[in-house]
Design a protein around this motif. Structure first.
Motif, PDB file in Angstrom:
ATOM      1  N   GLU B 101      20.180  31.966 -10.857  1.00  0.00           N
ATOM      2  CA  GLU B 101      21.564  32.323 -10.567  1.00  0.00           C
ATOM      3  C   GLU B 101      22.412  32.458 -11.831  1.00  0.00           C
ATOM      4  N   HIS B 102      22.011  31.737 -12.884  1.00  0.00           N
ATOM      5  CA  HIS B 102      22.749  31.839 -14.146  1.00  0.00           C
ATOM      6  C   HIS B 102      22.101  32.819 -15.113  1.00  0.00           C
ATOM      7  N   GLY B 103      21.149  33.592 -14.600  1.00  0.00           N
ATOM      8  CA  GLY B 103      20.597  34.669 -15.416  1.00  0.00           C
ATOM      9  C   GLY B 103      19.447  34.267 -16.326  1.00  0.00           C
ATOM     10  N   PHE B 104      18.875  33.088 -16.065  1.00  0.00           N
ATOM     11  CA  PHE B 104      17.756  32.657 -16.905  1.00  0.00           C
ATOM     12  C   PHE B 104      16.422  32.945 -16.222  1.00  0.00           C
ATOM     13  N   HIS B 105      15.476  33.392 -17.023  1.00  0.00           N
ATOM     14  CA  HIS B 105      14.108  33.520 -16.550  1.00  0.00           C
ATOM     15  C   HIS B 105      13.525  32.119 -16.330  1.00  0.00           C
ATOM     16  N   VAL B 106      12.395  32.068 -15.595  1.00  0.00           N
ATOM     17  CA  VAL B 106      11.840  30.753 -15.222  1.00  0.00           C
ATOM     18  C   VAL B 106      10.325  30.709 -15.387  1.00  0.00           C
ATOM     19  N   VAL B 107       9.844  29.609 -15.959  1.00  0.00           N
ATOM     20  CA  VAL B 107       8.430  29.217 -15.843  1.00  0.00           C
ATOM     21  C   VAL B 107       8.442  27.934 -15.040  1.00  0.00           C
ATOM     22  N   CYS B 108       7.702  27.920 -13.923  1.00  0.00           N
ATOM     23  CA  CYS B 108       7.789  26.774 -13.007  1.00  0.00           C
ATOM     24  C   CYS B 108       6.420  26.161 -12.762  1.00  0.00           C
ATOM     25  N   GLU B 109       6.364  24.842 -12.827  1.00  0.00           N
ATOM     26  CA  GLU B 109       5.142  24.133 -12.450  1.00  0.00           C
ATOM     27  C   GLU B 109       4.854  24.403 -10.980  1.00  0.00           C
ATOM     28  N   LYS B 110       3.594  24.302 -10.605  1.00  0.00           N
ATOM     29  CA  LYS B 110       3.244  24.435  -9.205  1.00  0.00           C
ATOM     30  C   LYS B 110       3.144  23.048  -8.600  1.00  0.00           C
ATOM     31  N   PRO B 111       3.195  22.840  -7.286  1.00  0.00           N
ATOM     32  CA  PRO B 111       3.505  23.878  -6.311  1.00  0.00           C
ATOM     33  C   PRO B 111       4.977  24.271  -6.408  1.00  0.00           C
ATOM     34  N   ILE B 112       5.252  25.483  -6.044  1.00  0.00           N
ATOM     35  CA  ILE B 112       6.546  26.079  -6.358  1.00  0.00           C
ATOM     36  C   ILE B 112       7.731  25.313  -5.771  1.00  0.00           C
ATOM     37  N   THR B 113       7.594  24.887  -4.491  1.00  0.00           N
ATOM     38  CA  THR B 113       8.715  24.236  -3.805  1.00  0.00           C
ATOM     39  C   THR B 113       8.180  23.217  -2.804  1.00  0.00           C
ATOM     40  N   MET B 114       9.061  22.788  -1.902  1.00  0.00           N
ATOM     41  CA  MET B 114       8.646  21.827  -0.883  1.00  0.00           C
ATOM     42  C   MET B 114       8.134  22.517   0.380  1.00  0.00           C
ATOM     43  N   ASN B 115       8.469  23.799   0.550  1.00  0.00           N
ATOM     44  CA  ASN B 115       8.051  24.502   1.764  1.00  0.00           C
ATOM     45  C   ASN B 115       8.184  26.014   1.573  1.00  0.00           C
ATOM     46  N   ALA B 116       7.664  26.740   2.538  1.00  0.00           N
ATOM     47  CA  ALA B 116       7.600  28.200   2.421  1.00  0.00           C
ATOM     48  C   ALA B 116       8.995  28.824   2.453  1.00  0.00           C
ATOM     49  N   ASP B 117       9.889  28.219   3.196  1.00  0.00           N
ATOM     50  CA  ASP B 117      11.239  28.748   3.287  1.00  0.00           C
ATOM     51  C   ASP B 117      11.905  28.798   1.911  1.00  0.00           C
ATOM     52  N   GLU B 118      11.820  27.688   1.192  1.00  0.00           N
ATOM     53  CA  GLU B 118      12.363  27.648  -0.164  1.00  0.00           C
ATOM     54  C   GLU B 118      11.688  28.671  -1.072  1.00  0.00           C
ATOM     55  N   ALA B 119      10.361  28.774  -0.949  1.00  0.00           N
ATOM     56  CA  ALA B 119       9.623  29.712  -1.808  1.00  0.00           C
ATOM     57  C   ALA B 119      10.084  31.141  -1.549  1.00  0.00           C
ATOM     58  N   GLN B 120      10.295  31.447  -0.274  1.00  0.00           N
ATOM     59  CA  GLN B 120      10.726  32.805   0.050  1.00  0.00           C
ATOM     60  C   GLN B 120      12.137  33.086  -0.459  1.00  0.00           C
ATOM     61  N   LYS B 121      12.964  32.048  -0.417  1.00  0.00           N
ATOM     62  CA  LYS B 121      14.311  32.219  -0.986  1.00  0.00           C
ATOM     63  C   LYS B 121      14.245  32.489  -2.488  1.00  0.00           C
ATOM     64  N   LEU B 122      13.372  31.777  -3.173  1.00  0.00           N
ATOM     65  CA  LEU B 122      13.208  32.032  -4.607  1.00  0.00           C
ATOM     66  C   LEU B 122      12.687  33.441  -4.846  1.00  0.00           C
ATOM     67  N   ALA B 123      11.731  33.849  -4.014  1.00  0.00           N
ATOM     68  CA  ALA B 123      11.151  35.196  -4.167  1.00  0.00           C
ATOM     69  C   ALA B 123      12.242  36.253  -4.006  1.00  0.00           C
ATOM     70  N   ALA B 124      13.103  36.023  -3.022  1.00  0.00           N
ATOM     71  CA  ALA B 124      14.195  36.980  -2.800  1.00  0.00           C
ATOM     72  C   ALA B 124      15.140  37.018  -3.995  1.00  0.00           C
ATOM     73  N   LYS B 125      15.425  35.839  -4.514  1.00  0.00           N
ATOM     74  CA  LYS B 125      16.329  35.768  -5.675  1.00  0.00           C
ATOM     75  C   LYS B 125      15.715  36.444  -6.913  1.00  0.00           C
ATOM     76  N   VAL B 126      14.422  36.250  -7.112  1.00  0.00           N
ATOM     77  CA  VAL B 126      13.741  36.907  -8.233  1.00  0.00           C
ATOM     78  C   VAL B 126      13.845  38.417  -8.083  1.00  0.00           C
ATOM     79  N   LYS B 127      13.605  38.876  -6.864  1.00  0.00           N
ATOM     80  CA  LYS B 127      13.686  40.320  -6.603  1.00  0.00           C
ATOM     81  C   LYS B 127      15.103  40.825  -6.869  1.00  0.00           C
ATOM     82  N   GLU B 128      16.043  40.088  -6.361  1.00  0.00           N
ATOM     83  CA  GLU B 128      17.453  40.462  -6.485  1.00  0.00           C
ATOM     84  C   GLU B 128      17.898  40.529  -7.958  1.00  0.00           C
ATOM     85  N   THR B 129      17.498  39.523  -8.728  1.00  0.00           N
ATOM     86  CA  THR B 129      17.985  39.441 -10.102  1.00  0.00           C
ATOM     87  C   THR B 129      17.153  40.258 -11.084  1.00  0.00           C
TER      88      THR B 129
END
Lengths: 377, 377, 377, 377
Positions: B101-129
């Motif tokens: 959201e603040h315009g920074f790229h990300v390298v993230c440890e796995k597993p990505i999130t706590m659940n698929a819903d969060e992961a999909q939200k991140l995927a959408a945000k990556v696409k958007e930004t």
């Protein structure tokens, strides 16, 4: 207050292999930064490296002399702390000597020099100046060769009797071996021996490092299998040690199909240890009265003091760069301690290892020239 | 003009394991520099890290929000380029989202999130930004798993039929396992699954990465062997793939005596490939009509395109840190190309791998809760 | 009409190791039956063996002379066809000579005799009589050493340059090694060398067998590590071959913790082969321009002619007894062919291998006694 | 007085594989002689075998019924003692039953019968007659699987939690697999399952043999990958045990390039054991608090009671035939003890192992037919 140790590099220009490894190893733990260098033999090559390494152009010098002299004149807060020497063998002596004379510590690729006389002069200079000198015998910096040394010292295998080291690689098997190999069989750049100097010294150093014994005599048979070469590309060497132990070093650079097959076995009165560079995470302990043990880096069975040179948990492999890194880490820690006025005991191979390896090479060549007669180091 | 890519890190405080690996990996190739971080949960811990990492105190922030906001306000020539997220699972989502959201790229440890819903939200945000997002599935960055993927894609083993991945480690076998392990079996920090989230996702990701197939259904049996744990420490999982292939994932964190025994075998119509993380330099090719081949990193038989992720000659072992380094190198190269306006194709695992791993974890947990009924992803 | 080949045995009494292996190997394929023997040095021991082996008491003789003479007088339909000699080295010569003189074929344990002179006399007698003589160099009867020989002959690795054989075992490491070992370091029973005769000859024979080269010169360093022994328990030997190839044999019986670690590597101009007795099903082919191949007994890649000495499918391990069995099978087939007047080409090691091994032992001992001077065979 | 045990064989005709292995194994120790047989389905084939095996033509019978009836009428001093059944699965039941009904002991190839009902009938008959019945689960007769059983029983690894067996081979990968394979995927000859019956039962038997646990439930996914087959050529199976332990069996006959890759791992509360059929001399013991141990057949660390099934010193490999031989040796010793009226405790797998394997096969097939629902044995 605290700062990174500042490295200047000689060698490691475009396309060079070992210089790149030195740089990765130096970076690994975040204690060292590369600040200057004389990477290649032309101004152009040095500018390419300045660009690649994101260094200021003015600190990428045309000659090592320029570099050492210019850096010596920089304010203490800027100038390099040590020189890493990663050039062909023939230039190690003058570069290292020049660095020492200007008050710089040295990390030097092996073999240390072209002959024992040069090595002894460096040793004297190190003693005289009190500067630090690390010799990059990387195999002795793997956690499991350190473990081997510690276990032998602790008497785990009793008294060593028979020691066998073999180092076989295939890159010089062909008549048109790769470019990088060329200078290695040229006496102008390599000295009195090629295969013996290149990998025979690895075997010799690791044997003396892990066992604490000294080789006193050798009987050797050097061979040049590929026509047109002026130096050996293969060697068979029998060893006698100061303790009465015996040994064999078998090394070849025409061992078609081998990568870097370096193995060391030490047989003692009550047990034996085996280490193999291509599977460096394992140290095998065999005895007559117990099941074979495989001591693994990072796992139960590894001695606590080895932990200082371990970066990842057991089962997550470490390798060649990390071993180089261990020498750089030890060297950086020693420099930091020195700056802070704290005591520190180094465990890296040093100029004395260099003297030993040159005495070894000279004795081997002499023995072979005398049809294998036993020859003292 | 050229400069290093600037990294900010969240996590990796005193005593943490994986954060340290990220830092070594990021340093390895000299393209990335750590410029700031929020390493621990207290001011004190962050000051310890500032000292240890030789960072300016003012860029070692108390909270990740402070860090991201403060860095966003720094001039372009100073502020971090990306955030490395190396905290426990539970916080990946909010940190990564905040960074994006603040315009920074990300390298993230796995597993990505706590659940698929969060992961999909991140995927959408990556696409958007349009920002870069690398997920640290390091096993898919070993040269020989890349070779495996390439050979399967090239049809070397025909059509995959049966895929078997096992990942066994022993560190949670005891009732009083090490501290670091604690949060991993706590649903508050780990999510719906422990062993499956921790190492089952490694198996799932590497299978889909190397084969290009998608798991469509799972039948699972999760077990908690050590009393008092709220999450699984062992799992057996049967797989069905979109292509009609079948498979098995067997993972355990109570596998006494195992380090990180992660193995993958893919059997196709005309051949099979086997890779083992503890000997990562080997890829074994077996067929019914030829002798077994061991393809070795760096040696003849390795595909030329794999060379980009190789640092040392064959026989000089590379390992875990280098695999992490390959993802950082690819990520840095992508950022540099972006800055220079040049095209670049990344090969690192990304947010889509994260969505898949979360769908997998949820299906596995659901199946096991329903006594192993086949459950779609 | 058809019948089993009839074996008489000398040696292999109560508690003996190698005699029992000979019996199992001879039984394995159902072509040979044991009909008589002189197993031990006393009447009592022979009666114990009669009972154990379900043999008629009257065909368990007190001395080998009695056996050979008595069997020679039996009708053709009853008497033994050949004598298996499994006694200590010192008696091989007279037993084998006696058998040949009475018209019996011979299978003889190695080393063939106490010295080259005896071996040459046996060779002359074999030539004179036209009888069959197999020397039990079992390692040359493993399918994968046969494959090695065939591949080298076919030029798969080009021209051999460097040959390295090591045989290390630990059973004589202790000062009170096992009973069975005692006679082996006693010159009265073992001849001029212990370790060299016992396992050095295995290395020498397998090298010459697989490469087809002849050792022309040796430089050796024999050692007796355990006090009180009259013979060597360790040896380092450098080799020169008729072709210009070079080599090393390193053998030790004080290699604490080793079982029967016998390894052979042959490096040629275009590739290399490696075989290890403790994993005898594998033959490793390495080249500079292809991935490493592991040729497995029974699998694709094995040459069709090797199939004659394979009993089980690939992956169902065969071992030591089967290798012995291959020599007995070849020997039995040769005898059957001879009885049926059919042509047959044997591939077992024979009396000429025996002459070579004795020349080798004598040259090694002579070289070592002369402080390692190169000595011709 | 003493004599060899007399064997009659059904199966093992021209070109058969397993019958030949039975014969070599039975010969190995000199306690058993083959006296008669019904080797093939035609008179001609039986006459070929009479010639090959040097048997009297009149004791090579056209049918197994003829053989059993005729042998039963021979005088005690001549007639066979037991029948070795080495035919395809479909005929095991009637041959074994017929043998038992006529007072003959039985050694039977696995799987015992076509279904659990037949197996239970055989078990009842064995109980009723008091005759000996050995089931040829050869993997449980390797010295190191015996060691595994003994160590688990002794508590060396604590309480077993997770058990993983995999058996992968490639011979049915092709659409035109070898002749010998054909009957194995034909329900008429093989029963309800092919791959599961053929190698799944090996996994099941070895698991229950070594751990002493009983499988109580299975969830299975059987697949037929090669078109046109009526039975499974691949299986994934999840296991639950009476003790609460969990497990996985993964077996495939379409595992291209695999020979007989059978591996077993047992993870307990305090350690784990791993055995692999292709390197059967090793048993690997791993724990969290000690270095990995490799217990080797014949070496220190092997339990004394295992010595009874060891024929050669450590480092001189034993294999598949020797494991079969161990069952024949145990069986022969039991018969001899019985003849002599002495007590004897057998350790070979028997008719109860046969009942278990059939219950397992039936449960697996039922589970798979019900889309993997957990199914009780």
């Amino acid at each position: 207050m605290k700062r990174r140790i500042r490295m200047g590099m000689v060698g490691g220009g475009p396309g060079a292999f070992i210089g790149g490894v030195h740089r990765m190893a130096a970076r690994l733990d975040g204690k060292i930064e590369l600040v200057c260098g004389c990477f290649g033999t032309t101004h152009e090559k040095n500018m390419i490296m300045a660009d690649e390494l994101l260094l200021p152009k003015e600190r990428c010098y045309d000659t090592y002399q320029q570099m050492i002299e210019a850096e010596a004149k920089l304010p203490e807060g800027e100038r390099m702390d040590f020189v890493a020497v990663t050039t062909p063998n023939s230039t190690h002596f003058q570069i290292a000597m020049c660095a020492l004379e200007h008050g710089f510590h040295v990390v030097c690729e092996k073999p240390i020099t072209m002959n024992a006389d040069e090595a002894q002069k460096l040793a004297a200079k190190v003693k005289e100046t009190g500067l630090l000198f690390a010799l990059m015998h990387n195999y002795s910096a793997y956690p499991m060769t350190r473990q081997m040394k510690a276990m032998i010292a602790a008497g785990t295998i009793g008294t060593p009797r028979k020691i066998v080291a073999t180092y076989d690689l295939g890159w010089l098997a062909g008549t048109n071996a790769c470019k990088q190999a060329e200078w290695r069989v040229n006496p102008k750049f390599s000295g009195a021996a090629a295969c013996v100097g290149d990998i025979g010294t690895h075997a010799e150093q690791l044997i003396e490092f892990t066992t604490g014994l000294k080789i006193t005599e050798v009987a050797a048979d050097l061979t040049t299998f590929v026509e047109g070469r002026l130096l050996d590309d293969d060697a068979s060497i029998m060893l006698r040690f100061d303790s009465g132990a015996k040994g064999v070093i078998e090394v070849s650079e025409v061992a078609s199909g081998e990568e870097n097959q370096f193995k060391l076995r030490v047989y003692g009165t009550t047990g034996s240890l085996e280490w193999s560079q291509q599977e460096p995470e394992n140290l095998i302990l065999r005895t007559n009265d117990n099941a074979m043990k495989t001591i693994r880096r990072g796992w139960a069975g590894m001695l606590p003091e080895i932990g200082a040179f371990v970066r990842t948990p057991a089962g997550h492999p470490e390798g060649f760069i990390e071993a180089f890194g261990n020498i750089y880490l030890d060297f950086a820690n020693a420099l930091i301690a020195r700056q802070e006025g704290k005591p520190y005991t180094t465990s890296y191979p040093d100029v004395e290892d260099g003297v030993r390896e040159m005495l070894f090479v000279e004795a081997v060549v002499k023995s072979s020239n005398n049809n294998g007669v036993w020859t003292k180091l």
